[in-house]
Each structure stands twice: as C-alpha cells, then as structure tokens.
Design a protein around this motif. Sequence first.
Motif, PDB file in Angstrom:
ATOM      1  N   TYR A 152       0.795  -1.236   0.000  1.00  0.00           N
ATOM      2  CA  TYR A 152       0.000   0.000   0.000  1.00  0.00           C
ATOM      3  C   TYR A 152       0.829   1.288   0.000  1.00  0.00           C
ATOM      4  O   TYR A 152       0.685   2.118  -0.894  1.00  0.00           O
ATOM      5  N   SER A 193      -1.705   1.873  12.271  1.00  0.00           N
ATOM      6  CA  SER A 193      -2.380   0.896  11.411  1.00  0.00           C
ATOM      7  C   SER A 193      -1.923   1.020   9.970  1.00  0.00           C
ATOM      8  O   SER A 193      -1.633   0.015   9.310  1.00  0.00           O
ATOM      9  N   VAL A 194      -1.837   2.248   9.476  1.00  0.00           N
ATOM     10  CA  VAL A 194      -1.456   2.468   8.079  1.00  0.00           C
ATOM     11  C   VAL A 194      -0.007   2.061   7.833  1.00  0.00           C
ATOM     12  O   VAL A 194       0.326   1.513   6.779  1.00  0.00           O
ATOM     13  N   HIS A 249     -10.060  -8.175   0.544  1.00  0.00           N
ATOM     14  CA  HIS A 249     -10.467  -6.953   1.254  1.00  0.00           C
ATOM     15  C   HIS A 249     -11.836  -7.124   1.898  1.00  0.00           C
ATOM     16  O   HIS A 249     -12.173  -6.427   2.864  1.00  0.00           O
ATOM     17  N   VAL A 262      -7.521   3.840  10.636  1.00  0.00           N
ATOM     18  CA  VAL A 262      -6.621   4.521   9.695  1.00  0.00           C
ATOM     19  C   VAL A 262      -5.675   5.468  10.434  1.00  0.00           C
ATOM     20  O   VAL A 262      -5.266   6.495   9.910  1.00  0.00           O
ATOM     21  N   TYR A 274      -6.991  -0.810   2.000  1.00  0.00           N
ATOM     22  CA  TYR A 274      -6.432   0.539   1.919  1.00  0.00           C
ATOM     23  C   TYR A 274      -6.235   0.959   0.462  1.00  0.00           C
ATOM     24  O   TYR A 274      -6.514   2.099   0.085  1.00  0.00           O
ATOM     25  N   SER A 322      -2.001   8.889   5.058  1.00  0.00           N
ATOM     26  CA  SER A 322      -1.009   8.412   4.091  1.00  0.00           C
ATOM     27  C   SER A 322      -0.142   9.568   3.608  1.00  0.00           C
ATOM     28  O   SER A 322       1.077   9.412   3.434  1.00  0.00           O
ATOM     29  N   PHE A 337      -8.024   4.157  -1.179  1.00  0.00           N
ATOM     30  CA  PHE A 337      -7.170   5.136  -1.859  1.00  0.00           C
ATOM     31  C   PHE A 337      -7.620   5.337  -3.309  1.00  0.00           C
ATOM     32  O   PHE A 337      -7.693   6.467  -3.797  1.00  0.00           O
ATOM     33  N   LEU A 390      -7.907   8.177   5.538  1.00  0.00           N
ATOM     34  CA  LEU A 390      -6.764   7.373   5.096  1.00  0.00           C
ATOM     35  C   LEU A 390      -5.840   8.203   4.219  1.00  0.00           C
ATOM     36  O   LEU A 390      -4.611   8.141   4.354  1.00  0.00           O
ATOM     37  N   TYR A 405      -5.844  -5.776   5.089  1.00  0.00           N
ATOM     38  CA  TYR A 405      -5.833  -4.325   5.336  1.00  0.00           C
ATOM     39  C   TYR A 405      -5.183  -3.593   4.159  1.00  0.00           C
ATOM     40  O   TYR A 405      -5.694  -2.578   3.688  1.00  0.00           O
ATOM     41  N   SER A 406      -4.041  -4.107   3.700  1.00  0.00           N
ATOM     42  CA  SER A 406      -3.310  -3.425   2.622  1.00  0.00           C
ATOM     43  C   SER A 406      -4.147  -3.343   1.352  1.00  0.00           C
ATOM     44  O   SER A 406      -4.127  -2.333   0.645  1.00  0.00           O
ATOM     45  N   SER A 445     -15.317  -0.467   1.734  1.00  0.00           N
ATOM     46  CA  SER A 445     -14.378   0.156   0.786  1.00  0.00           C
ATOM     47  C   SER A 445     -14.944   1.422   0.154  1.00  0.00           C
ATOM     48  O   SER A 445     -14.201   2.227  -0.407  1.00  0.00           O
TER      49      SER A 445
END
Length: 389
Positions: A180, A223-224, A211, A219, A247, A356, A251, A352, A243-244, A343
């Motif tokens: 991610y 976690s990220v 997912h 987030v 994410y 990020s 994103f 997120l 999770y990846s 999602s």
Amino acid sequence: MKMETMIKELKEALCFVLSVEFWRMAVLWTISLFTSYFQLNSRRLFSRKAQSYPRCHPPISESLRPVCVITGATSGLGAAAAYALSREGFYVVLVGRSSHFLSKIMTEIKTQNEDARVRAFEVDLSSFQSILEFKGSLQQWLLDCKMHSSVQLLINNAGILATSSRLTPEGYDQMMGTNYIGAFCLTKFLLPLLKRSPVPSRIVNVTSFTHRSVFDVQVDKESVSGTRFLRSEQYPFAHIYEYSKLYLLLFSYELHRQLCLMDNPSHVSVNAADPGIVKTNIMREVPYCLSYLAFKVLKLLGLLQSPNNGVSSILDAALAPPETSGVYFFGGEGRTVNSSVLSHNAKLAKELWTMSYKLFLEARLLEARLLEASLASKEMSSSISDNLL
C-alpha cells in the motif's frame, strides 16, 4: 537428511495449520472469493445484463508512444501484463526488485515480440528512497530518449504475502509498505507525469477479494504503517494483507473523487482490478505442501487461473474507455462487481488519504535530512583532507 528435511517441513506445516491466520485464509478468504463470483453470476441468474466495458487501443502516433509503468513486473501478473501491453503498442517500463529477473523478463518479451519496446528499473517499493530515485531516473530517461515527459498508464501491481515480520528502512511493516504505502507514494510522485499526458492517462491499482474479510478498520498512523500489528504475539500476516488491499481500494476511490474535481475530470482516471486466484509465487512463504494442496483444490473447483488468464481483469481496467473511472474490475471480459461496503466509505477514505499523505511528507523530510547529513559529512571529510595536505 531428506527425512529430517521432510519432518521439519511437516512440523512447519502443522504449526501453520494451527494458527489463526491459516483459518482466516481458509474460511474468510474463501467466503470473500465466492461473494465476488456470486455477484458476477447473479445478474445472469436473474436475467439482468452484467456491467462490462470494452477494451480500447491506446492512441499511438509518430510524436507519442504511450508509456506504461508496471510494478512487480518480474513474474506472474506483472510480467503477463507487460507482455500483453507491449503487444498493444505501449513502451513498457518494468519495475521490480531483482535486476536479474528484470533482465530475464525483458529478454522473454522481446523474444516473443520483436517490436516490443521495454525498459527496466530496479526499484524496492517498500523503500521511499528507492521510489524517489526511480522518479528521477524515469524523468531523466524520458528526457534522454527525447520522449514526451509524461506517463500514460501506471499499474500498481507489486505485492507480497509475508508470513514473518520484516521492516522497511522507514520502520514500517514491509508487507504494508510494499502493498500500500509504496503504491501511494509512487502514485503521488508520478501523478504530475500522468496529468501532463497529451492524451487521457490512467492508474490501475491491483487489489484483491480478500479486502472483503475486513469488517472494521482503523486509519491511524500505527495501522497504516503496519506497526500496530508488530506487537502481536504471532505475526497477523493475513490481517495485514487484507488491510493493505482494502487501503488500496479506499485510496483508489478517494483519488477518483479528487480527480473528478479537476477542470478536465476524465483526463486522469483510476480503476481497481481484482484478478481473483492466480497461480503465482505470492504464496512462496506458505509451507509448500499446503500451498500445493490449496492450488490443487482450487484447480479442481475451476477457480485457479494462470497468469495469462488472470491478467484479464488488469487489462480490462487498463484499456477501458477513457471516461471509465472508479470501477472495480473482476472476472475478465470487461466485467465489474461491487467491492465491499466498507471500501466505499468516503469519510474513511479521506482520513486514510490524510494519514497516508502525512507518512509521505514524513518520509520526504527524513530523506531530505539524510541527504543534508550526507553532504555535510562529505564536506567535512573534504575539509579535513585539504587541511592535511
């Protein structure tokens, strides 16, 4: 010696089977996969036409040959996508961690397609410095080749399933960093080149049905970056992988929303692609006897695909009409399904994105400090040498 090795492998397999992560993969991932296929086939069962998109050939002219950047291109789906897109006329830029395998794939592509134009860059997607260096190298290469300083297609395909804990140079979990954070950073770096394209450009993020196994997600920074999971007694690799991929979807949808706010919203589009289950080396860290058995069962059920077949959803996402954006491709033949409800949580996606981006800025700041320290050290060494002379 062979007997000892066999006993050791059986012990490892038994320990693996007794772990929570194994049963999460065996049960939740199976349910997630069948959920996607149920969606795909339910429209046929209820006599409703499935949503599908045709593939469009990229615009090729004397002044512009479209450039496609593919990460994780040394094997499996990445290599299959590289070969197929070289056939479509793209100048394919292969990105991978192994110079040996990059060279091998380049040779194979050119052997199968004499007209293929391919360039390879050795990049570690879990390392911010490596991604930053790649950005500079790519821009310099475009300049040296007198090509238009732009990119028409970015496929974030790189991904790993690590069963043991490893850290990136920045201190993040390596699986989260590769799957991610690396994709986020690379996209941020290459977005100006995608926007600069004289023709519509696109980003394709390769995600996974896994997912759907995530029902609640945080987030925050820990976690990220994946560091929250490192405190667990057993490395929760299945959780981190899920999770990846979630994410990456969040994103994708948030980037789609932001691009829609641009003056020319259809110029840069972003789609997600889920290839399903493909026989690649992503399971290489799972005990061999278990991965072998899993592939055998999936093959009997007709769910296991070769890379050449599994790449269909990626090609569908990449070659869909320019105005197609924010779509989740699955099942090939241009078909799509809905990803999980979670999602599509816009509030979560914005949070997120913010987190990020903070990690992205922190990494840039750290890199700048390291560069300053390196330059200062060189100046000091040069000064000492001069004084000695």
